[in-house]
Design a protein around this motif. Structure first.
Motif, PDB file in Angstrom:
ATOM      1  N   LYS A 131      89.075  35.755  45.407  1.00 25.54           N
ATOM      2  CA  LYS A 131      88.538  37.086  45.727  1.00 25.54           C
ATOM      3  C   LYS A 131      89.594  38.188  45.601  1.00 25.54           C
ATOM      4  CE  LYS A 131      85.020  35.155  48.837  1.00 25.54           C
ATOM      5  NZ  LYS A 131      83.831  35.384  47.996  1.00 25.54           N
ATOM      6  N   GLU A 155      86.627  28.290  51.037  1.00 28.78           N
ATOM      7  CA  GLU A 155      85.349  28.805  51.499  1.00 28.78           C
ATOM      8  C   GLU A 155      84.644  27.792  52.396  1.00 28.78           C
ATOM      9  OE1 GLU A 155      82.167  29.383  48.608  1.00 28.78           O
ATOM     10  OE2 GLU A 155      82.070  31.425  49.347  1.00 28.78           O
ATOM     11  N   SER A 206      80.138  39.654  47.102  1.00 30.74           N
ATOM     12  CA  SER A 206      80.983  38.481  47.250  1.00 30.74           C
ATOM     13  C   SER A 206      82.442  38.868  47.488  1.00 30.74           C
ATOM     14  CB  SER A 206      80.867  37.595  46.006  1.00 30.74           C
ATOM     15  OG  SER A 206      81.645  36.430  46.129  1.00 30.74           O
ATOM     16  N   TYR A 256      73.239  34.297  42.405  1.00 30.35           N
ATOM     17  CA  TYR A 256      73.831  32.979  42.156  1.00 30.35           C
ATOM     18  C   TYR A 256      72.957  31.886  42.726  1.00 30.35           C
ATOM     19  CZ  TYR A 256      76.614  28.796  42.513  1.00 30.35           C
ATOM     20  OH  TYR A 256      77.036  27.503  42.412  1.00 30.35           O
ATOM     21  N   ASP A 288      71.615  42.518  47.674  1.00 32.88           N
ATOM     22  CA  ASP A 288      73.057  42.326  47.582  1.00 32.88           C
ATOM     23  C   ASP A 288      73.819  43.624  47.841  1.00 32.88           C
ATOM     24  OD1 ASP A 288      72.873  39.653  47.176  1.00 32.88           O
ATOM     25  OD2 ASP A 288      73.181  39.708  45.010  1.00 32.88           O
ATOM     26  N   VAL A 307      80.807  36.804  39.037  1.00 34.58           N
ATOM     27  CA  VAL A 307      80.154  36.372  40.278  1.00 34.58           C
ATOM     28  C   VAL A 307      80.537  34.940  40.615  1.00 34.58           C
ATOM     29  CG1 VAL A 307      77.950  35.890  41.401  1.00 34.58           C
ATOM     30  CG2 VAL A 307      78.215  37.957  40.035  1.00 34.58           C
ATOM     31  N   SER A 346      84.056  34.571  41.787  1.00 34.98           N
ATOM     32  CA  SER A 346      84.299  35.228  43.078  1.00 34.98           C
ATOM     33  C   SER A 346      83.845  34.392  44.270  1.00 34.98           C
ATOM     34  CB  SER A 346      83.585  36.586  43.121  1.00 34.98           C
ATOM     35  OG  SER A 346      82.177  36.427  43.267  1.00 34.98           O
ATOM     36  N   LEU A 347      83.110  33.324  44.022  1.00 30.06           N
ATOM     37  CA  LEU A 347      82.590  32.520  45.127  1.00 30.06           C
ATOM     38  C   LEU A 347      83.686  31.772  45.871  1.00 30.06           C
ATOM     39  CD1 LEU A 347      79.396  31.070  43.419  1.00 30.06           C
ATOM     40  CD2 LEU A 347      79.537  32.985  45.005  1.00 30.06           C
ATOM     41  N   THR A 369      77.622  33.619  51.976  1.00 31.88           N
ATOM     42  CA  THR A 369      78.737  33.635  51.045  1.00 31.88           C
ATOM     43  C   THR A 369      78.286  33.469  49.608  1.00 31.88           C
ATOM     44  OG1 THR A 369      79.027  31.271  51.414  1.00 31.88           O
ATOM     45  CG2 THR A 369      80.367  32.761  52.738  1.00 31.88           C
ATOM     46  N   ARG A 370      76.999  33.586  49.371  1.00 28.86           N
ATOM     47  CA  ARG A 370      76.462  33.494  48.013  1.00 28.86           C
ATOM     48  C   ARG A 370      75.580  34.700  47.736  1.00 28.86           C
ATOM     49  NH1 ARG A 370      79.627  29.943  47.901  1.00 28.86           N
ATOM     50  NH2 ARG A 370      79.437  27.808  47.121  1.00 28.86           N
ATOM     51  N   PRO A 371      75.944  35.534  46.745  1.00 33.48           N
ATOM     52  CA  PRO A 371      75.063  36.643  46.382  1.00 33.48           C
ATOM     53  C   PRO A 371      73.758  36.132  45.803  1.00 33.48           C
ATOM     54  CG  PRO A 371      76.850  36.437  44.801  1.00 33.48           C
ATOM     55  CD  PRO A 371      77.167  35.500  45.933  1.00 33.48           C
TER      56      PRO A 371
END
Length: 523
Positions: free
Chosen positions: A280, A126, A313, A182, A347, A271, A274-275, A177-179
């Protein structure tokens, strides 16, 4: 086929009647050798057919291009300007529009290239993805923390942006890239419940976590989930190691728990896992998406927030977009745009933005009636900037443009620009960008734009708007003037002669051509 005849990956997917001998080289996919139907720009700046990029990514292969360079497939963005240019060239050259090559044919071609190019493989994290994003000023997104206990109502955020690389200045499209469920910030109460995470080595951590997650005792499940949630938030380097089939299988079952603490901590752990980019695709393949969708439909409010964040994400990964849409995420995400929770709305909107980059999902969204919902959001000002980004993606397809024109999008967007109701310069740019996409290849747009008195608004944007908005406004004005200038009439002479009912003729050029009226185009 010519112009690309020396390319070692050349292959023809079209008949000779539809593939002209002099196709412009820049319109040809460097991998498939065919005229591009769905061109995309990758992080390194080259343009390829989308199927070609998908095949290379699925096979973990990075080809060597004709100039000796290797493309970077970590970011894939639709090249709308290139697609428009190809379609315009096809129309002018009387050539059939290109169709996407078959996946199997491209796969055969790429496998042959792999055989001659060794066993090169590529991996990306990432952080590498973020480094590939242009350094534009950040757009602030509301972030909620993933504390174990109740979270405060203040949010913190930083995000990255990406810009569509095209032949004309493009509207920046946010890539965060961060919901919003989080945050790396932790609370004192959360630290008190961190359970002194000092287990070592990693195998012992996974063994202890799995032992608790698979327990039949609810309090054991809670402890295991709190432990997993804390580790995956505070120790980023362990997220990939802990994203194992055993952990994912246990989480999938616990997402359906009737106990609120279990349910909430399970989805929050998803969550966090998934980061990391390598996780993913694993998470989607594990079967976790259907339970996430169920939580978004009827879970606890906090679980819904995390479910929306997890889907967002996961949707960032290109290979997940189609699968998430097929599994049924689009209807509940659309419904969640009306959620009472601001985090869920944000989101959900960002998840829909990433999912709508996929053509099959755009078709589904049109059928689900997403266009009127998104336009209503824009008019009300509720998440207007996010809704406009989704509309940008929708307007990139023929079905989306038709649905937006049917929904009176032109009048709506022109009215917003005229009323100066947009909350920021970037939102104005996105509004102009949607109009610009609607104008592509649509004579109907001209009529609707005239009815909405768009010319005066676009002129003001051209004079006072931001750089990107000015450029697009200028191009739309040129497009709208094009036919009028071509059919220029000496109106003063006509008025003086009182011949309004007589046939009108083009002034200038060889010979006179009959024109039925100033607005002779049928809409």
């Amino acid at each position: 086929m010519g112009g690309n005849g020396k390319h070692r990956w050349k292959i023809s997917f079209r008949s000779s009647s539809s593939m002209p001998k002099q196709s412009p080289k820049e319109f040809m996919c460097p991998i498939s050798g065919s005229l591009m139907a769905d061109p995309v720009v990758v992080a390194s700046g080259q343009t390829f057919e989308r199927i070609s990029v998908q095949v290379c990514r699925n096979l973990a292969f990075v080809p060597v291009l004709g100039d000796g360079s290797r493309p970077d497939f970590t970011v894939v963005i639709p090249n709308l300007a290139m697609k428009s240019a190809i379609l315009n060239w096809c129309a002018a050259s009387r050539v059939d529009r290109p169709t996407e090559p078959e996946y199997g044919s491209v796969e055969t071609l790429v496998r042959a290239a792999m055989g001659s190019d060794g066993d090169d493989r590529f991996e990306t994290s990432e952080k590498e993805l973020l480094r590939a994003v242009p350094g534009n000023p950040p757009v602030m997104f509301s972030h909620a923390a993933t504390e174990v206990n109740h979270r405060p109502n203040h949010f913190y955020s930083s995000s990255s942006e990406e810009s569509v690389i095209a032949a004309v200045p493009a509207t920046p499209l946010p890539l965060t890239t961060r919901p919003s469920c989080y945050s790396s910030f932790s609370s004192s109460s959360d630290e008190a419940l961190s359970l002194a995470v000092t287990l070592d080595p990693i195998s012992s951590e996974e063994e202890e976590i799995l032992g608790k997650l698979k327990s039949s005792e609810v309090h054991e499940q809670e402890e295991g989930l709190i432990l997993l949630r804390t580790i995956t938030r505070t120790k980023e380097d362990l997220r990939v190691s802990l994203c194992t089939p055993g952990v994912l299988s246990a989480l999938r079952l616990l997402l359906n728990s009737r106990y609120g603490v279990v349910q909430t901590n399970a989805v929050a752990s998803v969550v966090n896992l998934s980061l990391e980019k390598p996780n993913k695709a694993k998470i989607v393949r594990s079967g976790i998406v259907p339970p996430l969708i169920d939580l978004l439909k009827g879970g606890l409010p906090e679980s819904q927030e995390h479910a929306a964040g997890a889907l967002f994400s996961l949707a960032i990964e290109d290979n997940n977009k189609t699968a998430i849409g097929v599994m049924g995420a689009l209807p509940p995400l659309l419904h969640s745009l009306r959620s009472e929770s601001e985090r869920t709305r944000h989101d959900s909107a960002l998840a829909l933005y990433h999912l709508s980059l996929d053509q099959s999902n755009r078709v589904k969204l049109v059928k689900l009636g997403a266009i009127p919902t998104l336009l209503a959001m824009v008019k009300s000002g509720d998440l207007a900037s996010r809704a406009l980004l989704i509309l940008c993606n929708m307007a990139a397809s023929g079905d989306g443009r038709s649905a937006m024109l049917d929904a009176n999008a032109v009048d709506c967007l022109v009215g917003l620009l005229r009323g100066k109701e947009l909350d920021s310069e970037s939102t104005q740019e996105n509004c102009v960008a949607v109009l610009y996409l609607l104008s592509h290849g649509s004579m109907r747009f001209k009529g609707l734009a005239r009815e909405a008195r768009a010319v005066e608004v676009l002129r003001e944007v051209e004079e006072r708007g931001s750089g990107r908005a000015r450029e697009k406004a200028k191009r739309m004005l040129q497009m709208m003037r094009g036919r009028d200038e071509e059919e220029e009439v000496d109106w003063e002479g006509v008025l003086e002669s009182g011949a309004l009912s007589q046939p009108r003729y083009r002034v200038g050029g060889a010979g006179k051509q009959h024109i039925h009226g100033a607005y002779s185009t049928e809409f």
